[in-house]
Enzyme design. Structure first.
Site, PDB file in Angstrom:
ATOM      1  N   CYS A   7       0.849  -1.204   0.000  1.00 30.12           N
ATOM      2  CA  CYS A   7       0.000   0.000   0.000  1.00 30.12           C
ATOM      3  C   CYS A   7       0.882   1.250   0.000  1.00 30.12           C
ATOM      4  CB  CYS A   7      -0.928   0.013   1.214  1.00 30.12           C
ATOM      5  SG  CYS A   7      -2.361  -1.062   1.049  1.00 30.12           S
ATOM      6  N   HIS A  46      -6.251  -2.553  -0.994  1.00 30.80           N
ATOM      7  CA  HIS A  46      -5.667  -3.591  -0.131  1.00 30.80           C
ATOM      8  C   HIS A  46      -6.596  -4.792  -0.004  1.00 30.80           C
ATOM      9  CE1 HIS A  46      -3.046  -5.223   3.023  1.00 30.80           C
ATOM     10  NE2 HIS A  46      -4.187  -5.676   3.544  1.00 30.80           N
ATOM     11  N   GLY A  91       3.566 -19.997   1.001  1.00 31.79           N
ATOM     12  CA  GLY A  91       4.770 -19.221   0.703  1.00 31.79           C
ATOM     13  C   GLY A  91       4.569 -17.721   0.711  1.00 31.79           C
ATOM     14  N   THR A  93       4.493 -14.071   1.891  1.00 33.30           N
ATOM     15  CA  THR A  93       5.191 -13.329   2.946  1.00 33.30           C
ATOM     16  C   THR A  93       4.691 -11.892   3.070  1.00 33.30           C
ATOM     17  OG1 THR A  93       6.970 -12.720   1.426  1.00 33.30           O
ATOM     18  CG2 THR A  93       7.305 -14.710   2.743  1.00 33.30           C
ATOM     19  N   HIS A  96      -0.542  -8.465   1.000  1.00 29.47           N
ATOM     20  CA  HIS A  96      -1.308  -7.641   0.063  1.00 29.47           C
ATOM     21  C   HIS A  96      -1.246  -8.462  -1.222  1.00 29.47           C
ATOM     22  CE1 HIS A  96      -2.286  -3.439  -1.732  1.00 29.47           C
ATOM     23  NE2 HIS A  96      -2.367  -4.327  -2.730  1.00 29.47           N
ATOM     24  N   HIS A  98      -0.790 -10.316  -4.505  1.00 28.58           N
ATOM     25  CA  HIS A  98       0.083  -9.996  -5.637  1.00 28.58           C
ATOM     26  C   HIS A  98       0.276 -11.200  -6.542  1.00 28.58           C
ATOM     27  CE1 HIS A  98       2.454 -11.209  -2.136  1.00 28.58           C
ATOM     28  NE2 HIS A  98       3.282 -11.803  -2.987  1.00 28.58           N
ATOM     29  N   HIS A 100       2.914 -12.799  -9.105  1.00 30.42           N
ATOM     30  CA  HIS A 100       4.302 -12.746  -9.565  1.00 30.42           C
ATOM     31  C   HIS A 100       4.314 -13.010 -11.066  1.00 30.42           C
ATOM     32  CE1 HIS A 100       6.325 -13.234  -5.524  1.00 30.42           C
ATOM     33  NE2 HIS A 100       5.176 -13.788  -5.228  1.00 30.42           N
TER      34      HIS A 100
HETATM   35  P1  5GP Z   1       5.322 -13.606  -1.557  1.00 30.42           P
HETATM   36  O1  5GP Z   1       6.421 -14.407  -0.908  1.00 30.42           O
HETATM   37  O2  5GP Z   1       4.427 -12.944  -0.526  1.00 30.42           O
HETATM   38  O3  5GP Z   1       4.534 -14.375  -2.598  1.00 30.42           O
HETATM   39  O4  5GP Z   1       6.058 -12.474  -2.365  1.00 30.42           O
HETATM   40  C1  5GP Z   1       6.413 -11.254  -1.800  1.00 30.42           C
HETATM   41  C2  5GP Z   1       7.453 -10.653  -2.725  1.00 30.42           C
HETATM   42  O5  5GP Z   1       7.553  -9.281  -2.410  1.00 30.42           O
HETATM   43  C3  5GP Z   1       8.843 -11.275  -2.584  1.00 30.42           C
HETATM   44  O6  5GP Z   1       9.254 -11.807  -3.839  1.00 30.42           O
HETATM   45  C4  5GP Z   1       9.706 -10.103  -2.118  1.00 30.42           C
HETATM   46  O7  5GP Z   1      11.000 -10.117  -2.701  1.00 30.42           O
HETATM   47  C5  5GP Z   1       8.903  -8.894  -2.552  1.00 30.42           C
HETATM   48  N1  5GP Z   1       9.051  -7.719  -1.707  1.00 30.42           N
HETATM   49  C6  5GP Z   1       8.960  -7.673  -0.344  1.00 30.42           C
HETATM   50  N2  5GP Z   1       9.112  -6.416   0.096  1.00 30.42           N
HETATM   51  C7  5GP Z   1       9.295  -5.644  -1.012  1.00 30.42           C
HETATM   52  C8  5GP Z   1       9.520  -4.240  -1.187  1.00 30.42           C
HETATM   53  O8  5GP Z   1       9.570  -3.439  -0.261  1.00 30.42           O
HETATM   54  N3  5GP Z   1       9.662  -3.811  -2.477  1.00 30.42           N
HETATM   55  C9  5GP Z   1       9.582  -4.665  -3.544  1.00 30.42           C
HETATM   56  N4  5GP Z   1       9.745  -4.133  -4.760  1.00 30.42           N
HETATM   57  N5  5GP Z   1       9.397  -5.978  -3.408  1.00 30.42           N
HETATM   58  C10 5GP Z   1       9.243  -6.468  -2.155  1.00 30.42           C
HETATM   59 ZN    ZN Z   2      -1.802  -3.288   1.222  1.00 31.54          ZN
END
Ligand code: 5GP
Ligand code: ZN
Length: 109
Positions: A7, A46, A91, A93, A96, A98, A100
């Site tokens: 956010c 969000h 997986g 982390t 919010h 997203h 990939h």
């Molecule tokens: P998840 O593990 O939740 O599927 O993916 C979260 C992704 O967010 C990870 O690949 C991590 O590298 C990325 N990420 C976490 N914090 C930040 C940030 O502050 N900026 C950016 N650009 N990516 C982030």
């Molecule tokens: Zn958010």
């Protein structure tokens, strides 16, 4: 939502390399890329996780996929992987939602 890093990125309070945005969708480079191209595509609003989606979000999810197509074309990707991790055990982390977008090429599954 100030507690949420994505956010804050949408609001311009946290730096990010933005590659696409429209009224509802925002896309930026992942800070720790897992492939030569690693973009995160998120709703501006969000939503913590894909499991929190409701019927009213169906169009929004379509918009995320269409944004991914646009970004992939913009970056010249021939093939790519789209991935959503759901919940800690899946997986996830950052809570919010997203998508990939990985490419250029993707690591072997
Ligand atoms: P998840 O593990 O939740 O599927 O993916 C979260 C992704 O967010 C990870 O690949 C991590 O590298 C990325 N990420 C976490 N914090 C930040 C940030 O502050 N900026 C950016 N650009 N990516 C982030
Ligand atoms: Zn958010």
């Amino acid at each position: 939502m100030d507690a949420c890093v994505f956010c804050r990125i949408v609001e311009g309070k946290e730096p990010a390399q933005v590659v696409y945005q429209d009224e509802e969708v925002f896309a930026f480079k992942d800070i720790h890329p897992r492939a030569p191209v690693h973009i995160l595509i998120i709703p501006k609003r969000h939503i913590a996780s894909a499991k929190d989606l409701s019927q009213e979000d169906a169009t929004l999810m379509g918009r995320l996929l269409l944004a991914a197509n646009r970004v992939a074309e913009q970056l010249g990707l021939q093939g790519y992987r789209e991935l959503i991790q759901v919940g800690r055990e899946g997986g996830q982390t950052v809570f919010h939602l997203h998508l990939h977008l990985l490419g250029g090429p993707v690591p072997v599954w």
